[in-house]
Write a protein that holds these residues in place. Structure first.
Motif: not given
Length: 179
Positions: A57-85
């Motif tokens: 039933g969870v509706k919202e996630f708060i991810f705590i990341i560091s600058k070294k973990k930006l690939s986590i953000k990219k994993y979920f927010f990589n729309d252009n990559f998906y659209k191209k492929i």
């Protein structure tokens, strides 16, 4: 019933997931890939956690990341990559399914940054302004519990006790350092 109303209004809808840790136990692998994105049966550890929470039933996630973990953000927010492929691919059924899932996650995720490793307490404090309720779930992503929805079970116990709940596991003394 009144009980049902209480449950709806007081259901835990937010989950905090600290992801800023360095993953030193899994070096050198974690120097190039966050441990939370490492696949287990073809699916990242983090996705299992999200699916369990959504099921609870969870509706919202708060991810705590560091600058070294930006690939986590990219994993979920990589729309252009998906659209191209998706444009190029002939057999795109599986890809479209995955992309649909990712889009669903996108609507639910907020990011908070913890750039200095000051521990879990500090990470949680960084989320303070996003927390809407007295109670929330916090999941540590190095614990993957398969077969039981631990989040659901904790919420059930919370509803019963109206207090804070922590999941623990009994381990042998000689293996404590692994945990």
């Amino acid at each position: 019933s009144n009980d049902n109303n209480y449950y709806k209004n007081h259901m835990i809808k937010q989950a905090i997931i600290p992801l800023a840790g360095l993953g030193t136990r899994m070096l050198p692998l974690t120097s190039v890939m966050p441990k939370e994105l490492m696949p287990i049966n073809g699916k990242p550890n983090l996705q299992y956690i999200l699916d369990e929470c959504i099921d609870a039933g969870v509706k919202e996630f708060i991810f705590i990341i560091s600058k070294k973990k930006l690939s986590i953000k990219k994993y979920f927010f990589n729309d252009n990559f998906y659209k191209k492929i998706i444009k190029k691919k002939k057999d795109k059924k599986r890809l479209l399914e995955e992309y649909k899932k990712i889009k669903k996650y996108q609507k639910m995720i907020k990011f908070v940054y913890q750039n200095k490793p000051k521990g879990t307490g500090d990470a949680v404090l960084k989320c303070q302004k996003f927390i809407k309720s007295k109670y929330f779930l916090m999941l540590l992503p190095d614990d993957l519990i398969i077969r039981n929805n631990c989040s659901k079970e904790m919420m059930r116990l919370h509803k019963k006790t109206n207090g804070s709940i922590i999941a623990t596991k009994r381990v042998e003394r000689k293996t404590v350092s692994r945990w």
